[in-house]
Design a protein around this motif. Structure first.
Motif, mmCIF file in Angstrom:
data_model
loop_
_atom_site.group_PDB
_atom_site.id
_atom_site.type_symbol
_atom_site.label_atom_id
_atom_site.label_comp_id
_atom_site.label_asym_id
_atom_site.label_seq_id
_atom_site.Cartn_x
_atom_site.Cartn_y
_atom_site.Cartn_z
ATOM 1 N N VAL A 437 0.861 -1.182 0.000
ATOM 2 C CA VAL A 437 0.000 0.000 0.000
ATOM 3 C C VAL A 437 0.898 1.233 0.000
ATOM 4 C CG1 VAL A 437 -1.935 -1.132 1.134
ATOM 5 C CG2 VAL A 437 -0.157 -0.084 2.526
ATOM 6 N N GLY A 438 0.289 2.409 0.095
ATOM 7 C CA GLY A 438 1.056 3.649 0.041
ATOM 8 C C GLY A 438 2.122 3.741 1.113
ATOM 9 N N ASP A 439 3.202 4.464 0.787
ATOM 10 C CA ASP A 439 4.293 4.668 1.741
ATOM 11 C C ASP A 439 3.913 5.696 2.798
ATOM 12 O OD1 ASP A 439 5.803 2.899 0.336
ATOM 13 O OD2 ASP A 439 7.154 4.395 -0.545
ATOM 14 N N MET A 440 4.496 5.562 3.987
ATOM 15 C CA MET A 440 4.343 6.574 5.018
ATOM 16 C C MET A 440 5.030 7.863 4.580
ATOM 17 S SD MET A 440 4.763 4.455 8.610
ATOM 18 C CE MET A 440 6.384 3.809 8.205
ATOM 19 N N THR A 441 4.755 8.943 5.279
ATOM 20 C CA THR A 441 5.324 10.245 4.897
ATOM 21 C C THR A 441 6.806 10.348 5.223
ATOM 22 O OG1 THR A 441 4.708 11.220 7.030
ATOM 23 C CG2 THR A 441 3.091 11.368 5.232
ATOM 24 N N GLU A 442 7.295 9.464 6.105
ATOM 25 C CA GLU A 442 8.718 9.457 6.443
ATOM 26 C C GLU A 442 9.101 8.079 6.977
ATOM 27 O OE1 GLU A 442 9.809 11.645 10.121
ATOM 28 O OE2 GLU A 442 7.699 12.278 10.141
ATOM 29 N N PRO A 443 10.391 7.719 6.940
ATOM 30 C CA PRO A 443 10.812 6.417 7.465
ATOM 31 C C PRO A 443 10.588 6.346 8.976
ATOM 32 C CG PRO A 443 12.525 7.421 6.098
ATOM 33 C CD PRO A 443 11.515 8.488 6.370
ATOM 34 N N ARG A 444 10.213 5.156 9.454
ATOM 35 C CA ARG A 444 9.997 4.957 10.889
ATOM 36 C C ARG A 444 10.403 3.546 11.291
ATOM 37 N NH1 ARG A 444 6.498 9.013 12.798
ATOM 38 N NH2 ARG A 444 5.359 10.099 11.136
ATOM 39 N N THR A 445 11.094 3.444 12.415
ATOM 40 C CA THR A 445 11.369 2.145 13.016
ATOM 41 C C THR A 445 11.186 2.266 14.523
ATOM 42 O OG1 THR A 445 12.948 0.307 13.127
ATOM 43 C CG2 THR A 445 13.865 2.506 13.306
ATOM 44 N N SER A 446 10.685 1.218 15.157
ATOM 45 C CA SER A 446 10.351 1.226 16.589
ATOM 46 C C SER A 446 9.294 2.283 16.902
ATOM 47 C CB SER A 446 11.606 1.456 17.443
ATOM 48 O OG SER A 446 12.555 0.444 17.209
ATOM 49 N N ALA A 447 8.364 2.462 15.970
ATOM 50 C CA ALA A 447 7.212 3.335 16.199
ATOM 51 C C ALA A 447 6.146 2.549 16.961
ATOM 52 C CB ALA A 447 6.665 3.839 14.867
ATOM 53 N N VAL A 448 5.047 3.222 17.324
ATOM 54 C CA VAL A 448 3.884 2.541 17.871
ATOM 55 C C VAL A 448 2.706 2.801 16.946
ATOM 56 C CG1 VAL A 448 4.670 2.660 20.265
ATOM 57 C CG2 VAL A 448 3.245 4.482 19.354
ATOM 58 N N ALA A 449 1.764 1.871 16.913
ATOM 59 C CA ALA A 449 0.590 2.005 16.045
ATOM 60 C C ALA A 449 -0.640 1.537 16.792
ATOM 61 C CB ALA A 449 0.773 1.197 14.770
ATOM 62 N N VAL A 450 -1.741 2.266 16.647
ATOM 63 C CA VAL A 450 -3.006 1.875 17.260
ATOM 64 C C VAL A 450 -4.130 2.058 16.255
ATOM 65 C CG1 VAL A 450 -2.327 2.384 19.640
ATOM 66 C CG2 VAL A 450 -3.319 4.196 18.235
ATOM 67 N N LEU A 451 -5.151 1.224 16.383
ATOM 68 C CA LEU A 451 -6.346 1.338 15.548
ATOM 69 C C LEU A 451 -7.339 2.270 16.215
ATOM 70 C CD1 LEU A 451 -7.832 0.203 12.997
ATOM 71 C CD2 LEU A 451 -8.917 -1.424 14.563
ATOM 72 N N LEU A 452 -7.757 3.307 15.500
ATOM 73 C CA LEU A 452 -8.728 4.266 16.036
ATOM 74 C C LEU A 452 -10.146 3.782 15.764
ATOM 75 C CD1 LEU A 452 -7.000 7.573 14.842
ATOM 76 C CD2 LEU A 452 -6.793 6.427 17.060
ATOM 77 N N PRO A 453 -11.126 4.278 16.525
ATOM 78 C CA PRO A 453 -12.520 3.878 16.295
ATOM 79 C C PRO A 453 -13.005 4.170 14.877
ATOM 80 C CG PRO A 453 -12.304 4.955 18.419
ATOM 81 C CD PRO A 453 -10.986 5.117 17.736
ATOM 82 N N SER A 454 -12.404 5.146 14.219
ATOM 83 C CA SER A 454 -12.786 5.491 12.849
ATOM 84 C C SER A 454 -12.356 4.440 11.844
ATOM 85 C CB SER A 454 -12.146 6.822 12.458
ATOM 86 O OG SER A 454 -10.720 6.698 12.422
ATOM 87 N N GLY A 455 -11.482 3.508 12.263
ATOM 88 C CA GLY A 455 -10.931 2.516 11.349
ATOM 89 C C GLY A 455 -9.571 2.909 10.818
ATOM 90 N N GLN A 456 -9.174 4.170 11.057
ATOM 91 C CA GLN A 456 -7.842 4.600 10.649
ATOM 92 C C GLN A 456 -6.793 4.086 11.641
ATOM 93 O OE1 GLN A 456 -8.635 8.930 10.429
ATOM 94 N NE2 GLN A 456 -8.208 8.786 8.226
ATOM 95 N N VAL A 457 -5.535 4.096 11.210
ATOM 96 C CA VAL A 457 -4.429 3.666 12.068
ATOM 97 C C VAL A 457 -3.536 4.859 12.346
ATOM 98 C CG1 VAL A 457 -2.421 2.154 12.279
ATOM 99 C CG2 VAL A 457 -4.492 1.326 11.143
ATOM 100 N N LEU A 458 -3.302 5.116 13.618
ATOM 101 C CA LEU A 458 -2.393 6.170 14.042
ATOM 102 C C LEU A 458 -1.025 5.557 14.316
ATOM 103 C CD1 LEU A 458 -1.846 9.126 15.105
ATOM 104 C CD2 LEU A 458 -2.492 8.242 17.373
ATOM 105 N N VAL A 459 0.003 6.061 13.622
ATOM 106 C CA VAL A 459 1.383 5.627 13.858
ATOM 107 C C VAL A 459 2.150 6.817 14.406
ATOM 108 C CG1 VAL A 459 3.508 4.790 12.805
ATOM 109 C CG2 VAL A 459 1.313 3.854 12.088
ATOM 110 N N VAL A 460 2.850 6.588 15.520
ATOM 111 C CA VAL A 460 3.529 7.679 16.224
ATOM 112 C C VAL A 460 4.991 7.321 16.458
ATOM 113 C CG1 VAL A 460 3.447 9.246 18.207
ATOM 114 C CG2 VAL A 460 1.358 8.073 17.465
ATOM 115 N N GLY A 461 5.872 8.290 16.226
ATOM 116 C CA GLY A 461 7.277 8.133 16.578
ATOM 117 C C GLY A 461 8.050 7.254 15.621
ATOM 118 N N GLY A 462 9.223 6.855 16.089
ATOM 119 C CA GLY A 462 10.095 6.038 15.263
ATOM 120 C C GLY A 462 10.783 6.805 14.163
#
Length: 733
Positions: A437-462
């Protein structure tokens, strides 16, 4: 009422969005821990979860009969020798379970068939005896060692006495005992000779002889360390006699005889410690109880079997099959046999090995059509086994894995051969394939990801820049990423938990300059912004966090460092969303970091394994223990795994049990660390752990994701954190 098939149900509902998924995923929203100081589709899809089957894997390089198959510590299977078209073979080859392929390795110094092959504690394989050249009856008095590290063979200092079809046992001391077998005579006949190999001296010595000459018998290592030799035949008589070897006294004693004389039977040690003896010219089976030295009949097989094969499955059941192609399974709980899927090819003299995945590999043999074969097949019990999926498009480790409302799994970022990654891909549990699927806006490693109630995925850090902690959102409807608000305080190695309100709580982490923020932050999906919440009593990294059943958030353990001194934490804090405040509660019994934490259906929260110790790396060690935080606010012991581990992964199964797999076993007081493929299951009702099938690959720092099918997906980090791997596999509980 029949139990519904969870995979079949998923086929009908795969496009449905599960609103509650955001809450269920909150406890697994954990990034990778901070350190302390393009292969083919394997076609391994099951027809349905829980359905046993045999399936073809790639054929060996050579057709062979009466070869040996030995599973190596790497998970590969070494197949040696045997006969083909009237000639004995010296060549050997290796089966790689994760790719289903064969490669040649070094040939033995002597061709041999009807030999023994024993995996030693040092990882080498001892091959002994057998016959060479053209006809059985002229037996070898030699042995040799295979070194997996070099793929080469070397002769031992001396050899055992000449024999064929002897029975070998690896003793608790690490020595190898070879009993009985056929010796050169006219005609060849049974023997009572026993030889002992000592890896420390690389030499053989004679051990006390059996009372009775025998071959076609079984030799079984008992839980006590003693060896049970049962049945077989003399030159004229099939035996029901039993002898027991005690390594501590180096002596044989008579055991209670079996009810029935047997030869070419099988003997399998059950999890209870009893020994199941089956067939050998009969359909009957009996159980030996070492504690009482007694035998008892158990259920009979569906047919008489002789010269068949038997494998103990991870479920504790026993699989039996023979040249007829039929197979059946013995259940110790009921003492009964039941038919299972038939083999693709009935064969005799095939080499058999139980893979780490829980599957049974059968290769080669002699077909009913009177031809030698190189074909191979795998028995998949349908439960308690791991099977490979199609590989990811990109090798990765330090990635995130998030179950979407569609039932697909989003894997994003991590690091690979080219460095930190922007790429992401989706796993489809139905086809067991991956789609980019589409690439993230920047490289990330050791990030965290959670599923939001909207169905979207929030990826933070890394992200690479440590002065800012950015975040972005994945939209499954479009397969694209968009940037969202950054954290107010830059930090790494934090945890993120989805609250019942749909907000996301970030806790812990480390900022530039070795600062461990006590501040926590809340993400509001409606505005895409972060706000400050209550402060922790203690800043920490490599802790764990879980959303409890009452809507509060529990964080526990972790560590922080001041200059060169590391402080491992046992402290526990609880966050109340309605007040935005933290309360310090009862501490863990054992300070730990790098562990996993799960909210259970009972209301308890389970902490698994981790790393202990506050001194130098030498003094730190992995933990086998588990603890549970109870709703009353106290911790209690929750059993211990058989293998200590940290940097492992775990997942809650559909049954409510918890699967833990892989990780690193750091041995306290030494610099030794062992990467793990093993897996274990925690049963909340009994607070006990039980080993299950090991993963096909060694993994540490990987992810486990529970699928709507009831299965569990393992991704990345095969062979360790730094290697990055595209190999993925699925566990069927």
């Amino acid at each position: 009422m029949a139990r519904p098939n969870p995979k079949a149900a998923f086929f009908m509902k795969r496009l449905a969005v599960v609103p509650a998924l955001a809450v269920l995923m909150a406890c697994v929203a954990c990034g990778a821990s901070a350190p302390d100081v393009d292969s083919q589709d394997l076609g391994t899809e099951r027809s349905a979860l829980g359905t046993p089957q045999w399936r073809a894997t790639s054929s060996a390089l050579n057709s062979r009969n009466n070869a040996t198959a030995t599973r190596l510590p790497s998970g590969q299977v070494l197949v040696t020798g045997g006969t083909s078209s009237g000639s004995t073979l010296a060549n050997a080859e290796l089966y790689q379970p994760d790719t289903g392929t064969w490669t040649a390795t070094g040939s033995m110094t002597t061709s041999r068939s009807e030999h023994t092959a024993t995996l030693l504690n040092n990882g080498k394989v001892l091959v002994a005896n057998g016959y060479t050249c053209c006809l059985a009856g002229v037996y070898l008095a030699t042995s040799e060692l295979f070194d997996p590290a070099t793929g080469t063979w070397t002769a031992t200092t001396n050899g055992p006495r000449a024999r064929g079809i002897g029975k070998d046992v690896l003793l608790a001391s690490g020595k190898v005992l070879v009993t009985g077998g056929a010796v050169s005579s006219s005609p060849p006949g049974p023997s009572n000779i026993v030889d002992l190999y000592d890896p420390a001296t690389n030499s053989w010595s004679a051990a006390p002889s059996l009372v009775t000459n025998r071959y076609r018998h079984t030799a079984t290592l008992l839980p006590s360390g003693k060896v049970l030799v049962a049945g077989g035949s003399t030159r004229t008589t099939v035996q029901k006699t039993v002898e027991v070897y005690d390594p501590t006294t180096n002596a044989w004693t008579a055991g209670a005889p079996m009810f029935l004389a047997r030869q070419y039977h099988t003997a399998t040690v059950l999890p209870s410690g009893k020994v199941l003896v089956a067939g050998g010219g009969s359909a009957t089976a009996e159980l030996y109880n070492p504690a009482t030295n007694t035998w008892a009949y158990t259920g009979s097989m569906s047919r008489s079997r002789s010269n068949h094969s038997a494998s103990l499955l991870p479920s504790g059941k026993v699989l039996v099959f023979d040249n007829s192609g039929t197979a059946e399974v013995y259940d110790p709980a009921t003492g009964a046999w039941s038919a299972t899927a038939g083999m693709l090819l009935g064969r005799s003299g095939g080499a058999v090995a139980l893979l780490r995945s829980g599957q049974v590999l059968v290769v080669g043999g002699y077909l009913m059509s009177a031809t030698y074969t190189a074909s191979a097949e795998l028995y998949d019990a349908g439960r308690f086994t791991w099977t490979a999926t199609a590989p990811l498009a990109t090798n990765r480790c330090g990635h995130t894995a998030t179950l979407l409302g569609s039932g697909q799994v989003l894997v994003a970022g991590g690091s690979g051969a080219s460095g930190d990654l922007t790429s992401a891909e989706l796993f489809d549990p139905v086809t067991r394939t991956w789609t980019s699927v589409g690439d993230m806006t920047e490289p990330r490693t050791s990030a965290v990801a959670v599923l939001l109630p909207s169905g979207q995925v929030l990826v933070v850090g890394g992200n690479f820049d440590s002065t800012v902690t950015t975040a972005e959102l994945f939209d499954p409807a479009t397969g694209t990423w968009t940037a969202t608000g950054s954290l107010l305080t830059a930090r790494t190695y934090f945890k993120a938990t989805v609250l019942a309100s749909g907000q996301v709580l970030v806790t812990g982490g480390r900022s530039d300059g070795g600062i461990y923020p006590t501040s926590t932050e809340l993400f509001d999906p409606a505005t895409g912004t972060w706000s400050v919440s209550g402060n922790l009593a203690t800043g920490r990294i490599n802790h764990s966090a879980a959303l409890m059943g009452d809507g509060r958030v529990l964080i526990a353990g972790g560590h922080y460092q001041v200059f060169t001194t590391l402080y491992r934490l046992a402290s526990t804090e609880v966050y109340t969303p309605s007040s935005g405040s933290w309360l310090t509660t009862t501490s863990l019994a054992q300070a730990r970091s790098h562990f996993t934490l799960h909210a259970l259906a009972s209301g308890d929260t389970l902490a698994i394994g981790g790393l202990m110790g506050t001194g130098s790396y030498i003094g730190q060690g992995s933990l086998a223990t588990a603890e549970k935080f109870q709703p009353v606010g106290v911790w209690a012991a929750a059993g211990a795994m058989t293998t200590p581990r940290h940097e492992h992964a775990s997942a809650v199964l559909a049954s409510g049990a918890v699967l833990a797999s892989g990780g690193t076993w750091k041995i306290g007081g030494s610099s030794t660390s062992n990467l793990q493929a093993s897996a274990e299951v925690y049963e909340p009702a009994t607070h006990t752990w039980k080993p299950t099938a090991s993963m096909m690959a060694v993994r540490s720092g990987h992810t486990l994701t529970s699928l709507p099918t009831g299965e569990v997906l393992a991704v990345g980090c095969a062979d360790g954190w730094y290697s990055g791997s595209g190999f993925a596999e699925v566990y069927a509980p």
